[in-house]
Design an enzyme around this catalytic site. Structure first.
Site, PDB file in Angstrom:
ATOM      1  N   ARG A  38       0.734  -1.199  -0.034  1.00 30.28           N
ATOM      2  CA  ARG A  38      -0.065  -0.010  -0.017  1.00 30.28           C
ATOM      3  C   ARG A  38       0.958   1.203   0.086  1.00 30.28           C
ATOM      4  O   ARG A  38       0.549   2.297  -0.674  1.00 30.28           O
ATOM      5  CB  ARG A  38      -0.940  -0.069   0.995  1.00 30.28           C
ATOM      6  CG  ARG A  38      -1.966   1.168   1.397  1.00 30.28           C
ATOM      7  CD  ARG A  38      -3.135   0.598   2.188  1.00 30.28           C
ATOM      8  NE  ARG A  38      -4.260   1.884   2.088  1.00 30.28           N
ATOM      9  CZ  ARG A  38      -4.403   2.732   3.088  1.00 30.28           C
ATOM     10  NH1 ARG A  38      -3.782   2.699   4.135  1.00 30.28           N
ATOM     11  NH2 ARG A  38      -5.280   3.579   2.895  1.00 30.28           N
ATOM     12  N   HIS A  42       0.457   4.361  -2.627  1.00 29.05           N
ATOM     13  CA  HIS A  42       0.105   5.839  -1.952  1.00 29.05           C
ATOM     14  C   HIS A  42       1.483   6.829  -2.287  1.00 29.05           C
ATOM     15  O   HIS A  42       1.310   7.910  -2.407  1.00 29.05           O
ATOM     16  CB  HIS A  42      -0.068   5.954  -0.549  1.00 29.05           C
ATOM     17  CG  HIS A  42      -1.322   5.572  -0.263  1.00 29.05           C
ATOM     18  ND1 HIS A  42      -2.118   6.049   0.683  1.00 29.05           N
ATOM     19  CD2 HIS A  42      -2.277   4.319  -0.776  1.00 29.05           C
ATOM     20  CE1 HIS A  42      -3.285   5.273   0.889  1.00 29.05           C
ATOM     21  NE2 HIS A  42      -3.223   4.468   0.051  1.00 29.05           N
ATOM     22  N   SER A  52       7.997  10.339  -1.879  1.00 24.83           N
ATOM     23  CA  SER A  52       7.645  11.709  -1.121  1.00 24.83           C
ATOM     24  C   SER A  52       6.809  11.435   0.071  1.00 24.83           C
ATOM     25  O   SER A  52       6.740  11.928   1.136  1.00 24.83           O
ATOM     26  CB  SER A  52       6.725  12.459  -2.291  1.00 24.83           C
ATOM     27  OG  SER A  52       5.625  11.608  -2.511  1.00 24.83           O
ATOM     28  N   ASN A  70      -3.788   8.726   4.530  1.00 23.79           N
ATOM     29  CA  ASN A  70      -2.343   8.365   5.037  1.00 23.79           C
ATOM     30  C   ASN A  70      -2.546   8.139   6.718  1.00 23.79           C
ATOM     31  O   ASN A  70      -2.068   7.374   7.373  1.00 23.79           O
ATOM     32  CB  ASN A  70      -1.269   8.886   4.590  1.00 23.79           C
ATOM     33  CG  ASN A  70      -1.041   8.833   3.188  1.00 23.79           C
ATOM     34  OD1 ASN A  70      -1.194   7.589   2.392  1.00 23.79           O
ATOM     35  ND2 ASN A  70      -0.431   9.597   2.614  1.00 23.79           N
ATOM     36  N   HIS A 169      -6.196  -5.908  -2.489  1.00 24.49           N
ATOM     37  CA  HIS A 169      -7.083  -6.128  -1.024  1.00 24.49           C
ATOM     38  C   HIS A 169      -7.586  -7.584  -1.022  1.00 24.49           C
ATOM     39  O   HIS A 169      -8.193  -7.725  -0.215  1.00 24.49           O
ATOM     40  CB  HIS A 169      -8.484  -5.310  -1.246  1.00 24.49           C
ATOM     41  CG  HIS A 169      -8.217  -3.871  -1.355  1.00 24.49           C
ATOM     42  ND1 HIS A 169      -9.264  -2.743  -1.705  1.00 24.49           N
ATOM     43  CD2 HIS A 169      -7.044  -3.046  -0.814  1.00 24.49           C
ATOM     44  CE1 HIS A 169      -8.713  -1.692  -1.353  1.00 24.49           C
ATOM     45  NE2 HIS A 169      -7.527  -1.867  -1.204  1.00 24.49           N
ATOM     46  N   THR A 170      -6.418  -8.369  -1.698  1.00 26.46           N
ATOM     47  CA  THR A 170      -6.376  -9.955  -1.257  1.00 26.46           C
ATOM     48  C   THR A 170      -5.784 -10.431   0.056  1.00 26.46           C
ATOM     49  O   THR A 170      -5.755 -11.148   0.877  1.00 26.46           O
ATOM     50  CB  THR A 170      -5.864 -10.730  -2.116  1.00 26.46           C
ATOM     51  OG1 THR A 170      -5.940 -12.081  -2.009  1.00 26.46           O
ATOM     52  CG2 THR A 170      -4.475 -10.364  -2.402  1.00 26.46           C
ATOM     53  N   ASP A 221      -9.827  -9.336   2.672  1.00 26.33           N
ATOM     54  CA  ASP A 221     -10.351 -10.700   2.236  1.00 26.33           C
ATOM     55  C   ASP A 221     -10.635 -11.695   3.375  1.00 26.33           C
ATOM     56  O   ASP A 221      -9.736 -11.938   3.988  1.00 26.33           O
ATOM     57  CB  ASP A 221      -9.169 -11.379   1.281  1.00 26.33           C
ATOM     58  CG  ASP A 221      -9.558 -12.713   0.819  1.00 26.33           C
ATOM     59  OD1 ASP A 221     -10.568 -13.127   1.060  1.00 26.33           O
ATOM     60  OD2 ASP A 221      -8.629 -13.190  -0.147  1.00 26.33           O
ATOM     61  N   THR A 224      -9.068 -15.736   2.864  1.00 23.94           N
ATOM     62  CA  THR A 224      -7.645 -15.873   3.054  1.00 23.94           C
ATOM     63  C   THR A 224      -6.857 -14.315   3.321  1.00 23.94           C
ATOM     64  O   THR A 224      -6.339 -13.937   2.412  1.00 23.94           O
ATOM     65  CB  THR A 224      -7.065 -16.468   1.623  1.00 23.94           C
ATOM     66  OG1 THR A 224      -7.416 -15.791   0.603  1.00 23.94           O
ATOM     67  CG2 THR A 224      -7.574 -18.013   1.560  1.00 23.94           C
ATOM     68  N   ASP A 229      -3.838 -14.198  -3.204  1.00 23.62           N
ATOM     69  CA  ASP A 229      -4.372 -15.101  -4.200  1.00 23.62           C
ATOM     70  C   ASP A 229      -5.530 -14.460  -4.933  1.00 23.62           C
ATOM     71  O   ASP A 229      -5.640 -13.200  -4.896  1.00 23.62           O
ATOM     72  CB  ASP A 229      -5.000 -16.322  -3.509  1.00 23.62           C
ATOM     73  CG  ASP A 229      -5.879 -15.963  -2.266  1.00 23.62           C
ATOM     74  OD1 ASP A 229      -6.303 -14.971  -2.188  1.00 23.62           O
ATOM     75  OD2 ASP A 229      -6.028 -16.673  -1.390  1.00 23.62           O
TER      76      ASP A 229
HETATM   77  C1  HEM Z   1      -9.088   1.493  -6.130  1.00 22.47           C
HETATM   78  C2  HEM Z   1      -9.020   2.343  -5.208  1.00 22.47           C
HETATM   79  C3  HEM Z   1      -8.560   2.163  -3.737  1.00 22.47           C
HETATM   80  C4  HEM Z   1      -9.171   2.370  -2.668  1.00 22.47           C
HETATM   81  C5  HEM Z   1     -10.526   3.342  -2.412  1.00 22.47           C
HETATM   82  C6  HEM Z   1      -8.631   1.915  -1.444  1.00 22.47           C
HETATM   83  C7  HEM Z   1      -8.973   2.166  -0.252  1.00 22.47           C
HETATM   84  C8  HEM Z   1      -8.308   1.300   0.982  1.00 22.47           C
HETATM   85  C9  HEM Z   1      -8.864   1.571   2.230  1.00 22.47           C
HETATM   86  C10 HEM Z   1      -9.810   2.487   2.732  1.00 22.47           C
HETATM   87  C11 HEM Z   1      -7.804   0.857   3.029  1.00 22.47           C
HETATM   88  C12 HEM Z   1      -8.112   0.718   4.444  1.00 22.47           C
HETATM   89  C13 HEM Z   1      -7.125   1.556   5.266  1.00 22.47           C
HETATM   90  C14 HEM Z   1      -7.275   1.697   6.724  1.00 22.47           C
HETATM   91  O1  HEM Z   1      -8.157   0.954   7.228  1.00 22.47           O
HETATM   92  O2  HEM Z   1      -6.544   2.435   7.450  1.00 22.47           O
HETATM   93  C15 HEM Z   1      -6.947  -0.047   2.228  1.00 22.47           C
HETATM   94  C16 HEM Z   1      -5.971  -0.869   2.509  1.00 22.47           C
HETATM   95  C17 HEM Z   1      -5.328  -1.436   1.647  1.00 22.47           C
HETATM   96  N1  HEM Z   1      -4.910  -1.205   0.395  1.00 22.47           N
HETATM   97 FE1  HEM Z   1      -6.502  -0.107  -1.026  1.00 22.47          FE
HETATM   98  N2  HEM Z   1      -7.429   1.107  -1.879  1.00 22.47           N
HETATM   99  C18 HEM Z   1      -7.476   1.229  -3.234  1.00 22.47           C
HETATM  100  C19 HEM Z   1      -6.634   0.562  -4.240  1.00 22.47           C
HETATM  101  C20 HEM Z   1      -5.363  -0.121  -3.661  1.00 22.47           C
HETATM  102  C21 HEM Z   1      -4.214  -0.298  -4.479  1.00 22.47           C
HETATM  103  C22 HEM Z   1      -4.147   0.029  -6.092  1.00 22.47           C
HETATM  104  C23 HEM Z   1      -3.324  -0.948  -3.648  1.00 22.47           C
HETATM  105  C24 HEM Z   1      -1.828  -1.771  -4.023  1.00 22.47           C
HETATM  106  C25 HEM Z   1      -1.635  -1.806  -5.422  1.00 22.47           C
HETATM  107  C26 HEM Z   1      -4.076  -1.276  -2.562  1.00 22.47           C
HETATM  108  C27 HEM Z   1      -3.423  -1.885  -1.284  1.00 22.47           C
HETATM  109  C28 HEM Z   1      -3.950  -2.033  -0.189  1.00 22.47           C
HETATM  110  C29 HEM Z   1      -3.676  -2.708   0.868  1.00 22.47           C
HETATM  111  C30 HEM Z   1      -2.546  -3.923   0.705  1.00 22.47           C
HETATM  112  C31 HEM Z   1      -4.236  -2.436   2.118  1.00 22.47           C
HETATM  113  C32 HEM Z   1      -4.012  -3.008   3.331  1.00 22.47           C
HETATM  114  C33 HEM Z   1      -3.006  -2.264   4.190  1.00 22.47           C
HETATM  115  C34 HEM Z   1      -2.920  -2.767   5.597  1.00 22.47           C
HETATM  116  O3  HEM Z   1      -3.259  -3.628   6.110  1.00 22.47           O
HETATM  117  O4  HEM Z   1      -1.954  -2.238   6.189  1.00 22.47           O
HETATM  118  N3  HEM Z   1      -5.133  -0.419  -2.245  1.00 22.47           N
HETATM  119  N4  HEM Z   1      -7.290   0.595   0.793  1.00 22.47           N
HETATM  120 CA   LIG Z   2       5.343  10.039  -4.482  1.00 21.53          CA
HETATM  121 CA   LIG Z   3      -6.109 -13.455   0.012  1.00 18.55          CA
END
Ligand code: HEM
Ligand SMILES: [Ca+2]
Ligand SMILES: [Ca+2]
Length: 305
Positions: A38, A42, A52, A70, A169-170, A221, A224, A229
């Protein structure tokens, strides 16, 4: 002009150094790999992949860490510091923090069971941060498909990139505050989001009660939670997407995203290949190269700052 061989002579072991620190961190915190992926996302969406997001507040820097997407949400900065220290010990002054994020993201996906890819390198670090752009350019979970597609296209990513990268988000977690509206009062209706599976809704309502702690975590997810996956996509087919922005990729009738979700749900290999190429596409968002920017010695500060 990024290149897979950029550090071949100056820091030949950089990939394995990064991987070892990530693996170490994962052994005590299985979630950290998701958090590191993530961070790369970002970073790349704000001024490009230039590190940055890693800059702390200072007299000259307004940190992106305090921007809405963030604050109290992005994590893993301590692990990035540990990686930087390990890399500096082997190859002082050579590897940028922006490249460390790219390498950490690839290792993280691999260590969670996902695909591997050849990371393109040679990014340099910014001397600026932009919390305003972070507030306006980052997708939010309440965005419509149209807005999500627009925010991706603004940085040169297409609808396949949107769906493939959402597959991140897997793994990882989300705080209740990003789903509460879907559970109790969806778009002012006073009722839950009708696109939520009834059993999943009950589970989420139990974990995120009205008036409860909005920082309680949910697995993105539910099937899992720590494995990379394609279950994320079958969850969407089963109306078990956690965020509104997840579920609408499948539940928006007529959207171009629906058939892409179906193809990724049906074939993990197709998803893995698309995810890898979309991570490379994301990693190519306006990098600083050549003599632009700098190689920070501390990822949290500009040199001399
Ligand atoms: C499509 C638009 C997207 C939205 C609206 C979005 C939004 C979010 C939100 C709201 C969370 C939870 C944050 C929290 O609870 O503090 C999250 C977690 C996460 N996002 Fe996204 N996301 C998006 C796309 C992506 C992309 C493109 C990636 C990476 C390629 C990504 C990777 C992750 C990961 C891995 C988590 C879990 C992080 C953790 O557990 O620390 N997301 N996202
Ligand atoms: Ca940047
Ligand atoms: Ca998974």
């Amino acid at each position: 002009q990024l290149s897979s061989t950029f550090y071949d002579t100056s820091c030949p072991n950089v990939s394995s150094i990064v991987r070892n620190v990530v693996q170490q961190a994962q052994s005590s915190d299985p979630r950290i790999v998701a958090s590191l992926v993530r961070l790369f996302f970002h970073d790349c969406f704000v001024q490009g992949c230039d590190g940055s997001i890693l800059l702390d507040n200072s007299s000259t820097i307004q940190s992106e860490k305090d921007a809405l997407p963030n604050k109290n949400s992005a994590r893993g900065f301590d692990v990035v510091d540990n990686i930087k220290t390990a890399v500096e010990n082997a190859c002082p002054g050579v590897v940028s923090c922006a490249d460390i994020l790219a390498l950490a993201a690839e290792s993280s996906v691999d260590l969670a069971g996902g695909p591997t890819w050849t990371v393109l390198l040679g990014r340099r670090d910014s001397t600026t941060a932009n919390p305003t752009v972070a507030n306006t350019s980052m997708p939010v979970p309440f965005d419509s498909i149209t807005v999500l597609q627009q925010k991706f296209s603004n940085v040169g990513l297409n609808v396949t990139d949107l769906v493939a990268l959402s597959g991140a988000h897997t793994f990882g977690r989300s705080q209740c505050l990003f789903v509460l509206n879907r559970l109790y009062n969806f778009s002012g209706t006073g009722s839950p989001d009708p696109s939520l599976d009834a059993t999943y809704l009950k589970t989420l309502q139990q974990n995120c009660p009205q008036g409860g702690d909005t920082t309680t975590l949910n697995n993105l997810d539910p099937t899992t939670p720590d494995t990379f996956d394609n279950n994320y996509f079958s969850n969407l087919q089963n109306n078990q997407g956690l965020l509104q922005s997840d579920q609408e990729l499948f539940s928006t009738s007529g959207a171009a995203t629906v058939s892409i979700v179906n193809s990724f749900a049906g074939d993990q290999k197709t998803f893995f290949q698309s995810f890898a190429s979309s991570m490379i596409n994301m990693g190519n968002i306006s990098p600083l190269t050549g003599s632009n920017g700098e190689v920070r010695s501390n990822c949290r500060k500009v040199n001399g700052g």
